[in-house]
Write an enzyme that holds these catalytic residues in place. Structure first.
Site, PDB file in Angstrom:
ATOM      1  N   ASP A 151      -2.164   8.558   7.760  1.00  0.00           N
ATOM      2  CA  ASP A 151      -3.135   7.696   8.438  1.00  0.00           C
ATOM      3  C   ASP A 151      -2.375   6.786   9.413  1.00  0.00           C
ATOM      4  O   ASP A 151      -1.176   6.999   9.618  1.00  0.00           O
ATOM      5  CB  ASP A 151      -3.965   6.924   7.396  1.00  0.00           C
ATOM      6  CG  ASP A 151      -3.146   5.910   6.596  1.00  0.00           C
ATOM      7  OD1 ASP A 151      -1.971   5.663   6.963  1.00  0.00           O
ATOM      8  OD2 ASP A 151      -3.665   5.345   5.617  1.00  0.00           O
ATOM      9  N   HIS A 161       0.516   5.033   6.901  1.00  0.00           N
ATOM     10  CA  HIS A 161       1.200   5.542   5.708  1.00  0.00           C
ATOM     11  C   HIS A 161       1.644   6.993   5.862  1.00  0.00           C
ATOM     12  O   HIS A 161       0.927   7.794   6.451  1.00  0.00           O
ATOM     13  CB  HIS A 161       0.261   5.454   4.491  1.00  0.00           C
ATOM     14  CG  HIS A 161      -0.289   4.080   4.288  1.00  0.00           C
ATOM     15  ND1 HIS A 161      -1.557   3.718   4.718  1.00  0.00           N
ATOM     16  CD2 HIS A 161       0.267   2.980   3.746  1.00  0.00           C
ATOM     17  CE1 HIS A 161      -1.760   2.443   4.417  1.00  0.00           C
ATOM     18  NE2 HIS A 161      -0.674   1.965   3.835  1.00  0.00           N
ATOM     19  N   SER A 206       0.807  -1.227   0.000  1.00  0.00           N
ATOM     20  CA  SER A 206       0.000   0.000   0.000  1.00  0.00           C
ATOM     21  C   SER A 206       0.838   1.275   0.000  1.00  0.00           C
ATOM     22  O   SER A 206       0.319   2.342  -0.304  1.00  0.00           O
ATOM     23  CB  SER A 206      -0.934   0.013   1.214  1.00  0.00           C
ATOM     24  OG  SER A 206      -0.186  -0.130   2.402  1.00  0.00           O
TER      25      SER A 206
END
Length: 368
Positions: free
Chosen positions: A333, A336, A36
């Site tokens: 977040d 990340h 991600s």
């Protein structure tokens, strides 16, 4: 009239010069693999619990006017920034996106998937995700398409000499596999950290060798960052602002030492390949430690998230609380980095010294 003719001629020469310059200076293609941290939207096309195509993700992504794309950050990923800086005209298109066809493939393709890892079991908690083995299967499909577009000889040159293969993977193998008691309790009883990391290295060796067999030659491989310092880990372990989870960071360092040895081994055994080692661990650790010097106000609290002291439990989504000073948070977040942090990290990869990127930086790799 003559003046207009000369102006038109000058414009044509200028355009021609810029096209040739772009052809010479720019990067042929950027092929991005991983998780991600660099997913540009592949997970949008999976039925998965790991998705970022919901607001306020992408709120600062200029290309879409602030709409979410499936990137797990407020703006660009490190992969986006590096591609831009190396002269790519377009962002690498997600492999699963409908527009990943034809000439778009020649600028690069993004195979990364939120929740993906080196090991196939990694990320089971999300139901669906694309692990490294499948990402390489997907690249082999792209590889055949490029043969069709350019012819075999030109395709080989495009991939071997003009393309960079960047791989950011490994964090989920710890966060969403080894360190997850619910799913991995069986594995953890039978597997020591050494055995688990052995398994990762064995799989990664064969994955990188497969890419080499598909004509990849210029590699940049990121190690695992200080995963014990992300807001999620700090929150669930109820740590203070300046503390990190020792076990998670120790596992990352242990894997990173083995990764360095693996890249040296592959450099010796795969003729013509260049393996550039991106020391993400030290780069991120330095940013977290000296966040104030870099203009941030916090390196522990997520800008977008909910739960606990560092907003680190519930991922970013429409009901999350969100900070107003997004460029002052190291973390977007619970997991990340923000675009502001990604810009600093990307700069170190592009132009940094051997502490952060070795044996050469990415501009040097492009021009190799």
């Amino acid at each position: 009239m003559a003046m207009q003719y000369y102006n038109t001629l000058a414009l044509l020469f200028s355009l021609l010069y810029h096209c040739v310059a772009a052809e010479q200076d720019g990067l042929g293609a950027s092929f991005i693999f991983g998780d991600s941290l660099v997913d540009a939207g592949n997970n949008n096309y999976l039925s998965t619990l790991s998705k970022a195509n919901i607001p306020p993700n992408g709120i600062d992504f200029k290309a879409t006017g602030g709409n979410p794309t499936g990137r797990y950050t407020n703006g660009r990923t490190i992969g986006d920034i590096v591609g831009e800086e190396l002269g790519q005209p377009n962002y690498a298109v997600p492999f699963l996106a409908p527009n990943a066809t034809g000439k778009a493939l020649l600028y690069g393709v993004n195979y990364a998937s939120g929740g993906g890892g080196i090991l196939n079991a990694t990320g089971r908690i999300f139901v669906n995700r694309i692990g490294m083995d499948v990402q390489i299967d997907y690249f082999s499909i792209t590889r055949k398409e490029i043969d069709k577009l350019l012819g075999k000889a030109k395709a080989r040159e495009h991939i071997m000499k003009k393309s960079i293969f960047s791989i950011t993977v490994g964090a989920n193998d710890f966060l969403n596999n080894y360190l997850l008691p619910v799913l991995s309790v069986g594995a953890r009883i039978s597997q020591s950290p050494d055995a688990f990391i052995d398994d990762m290295i064995t799989h990664f060796r064969s994955q990188l060798t497969r890419l080499y067999q598909l004509d990849a030659r210029k590699f940049v491989i990121g190690n695992v960052g200080p995963i014990g310092c992300i807001p999620y880990q700090k929150t669930i372990n109820q740590l203070n602002e300046d503390e990190c989870v020792d076990l998670a960071n120790k596992l990352a360092r242990q894997y990173n030492a083995r990764l360095k040895d693996l890249l040296a081994e592959l450099t010796d055994n795969l003729p013509g390949a260049t393996f550039v080692h991106a020391n993400v661990y030290d780069s991120v650790a330095e940013l977290i430690k000296n966040y104030k010097n870099h203009g941030f106000v916090t390196a522990s609290k997520a800008c977008c998230g909910n739960g606990g002291q560092f907003a680190g439990i519930i991922p970013c989504g429409p009901t999350s609380s969100m900070c107003s000073d997004r460029d002052k948070h190291v973390f977007w977040d619970p997991y990340h980095p923000s675009e502001a942090a990604n810009l600093i990290l990307a700069k170190q990869l592009l132009d940094g010294d051997k502490r952060y990127i070795s044996p050469m930086n990415l501009r040097q790799l492009r021009d190799l």
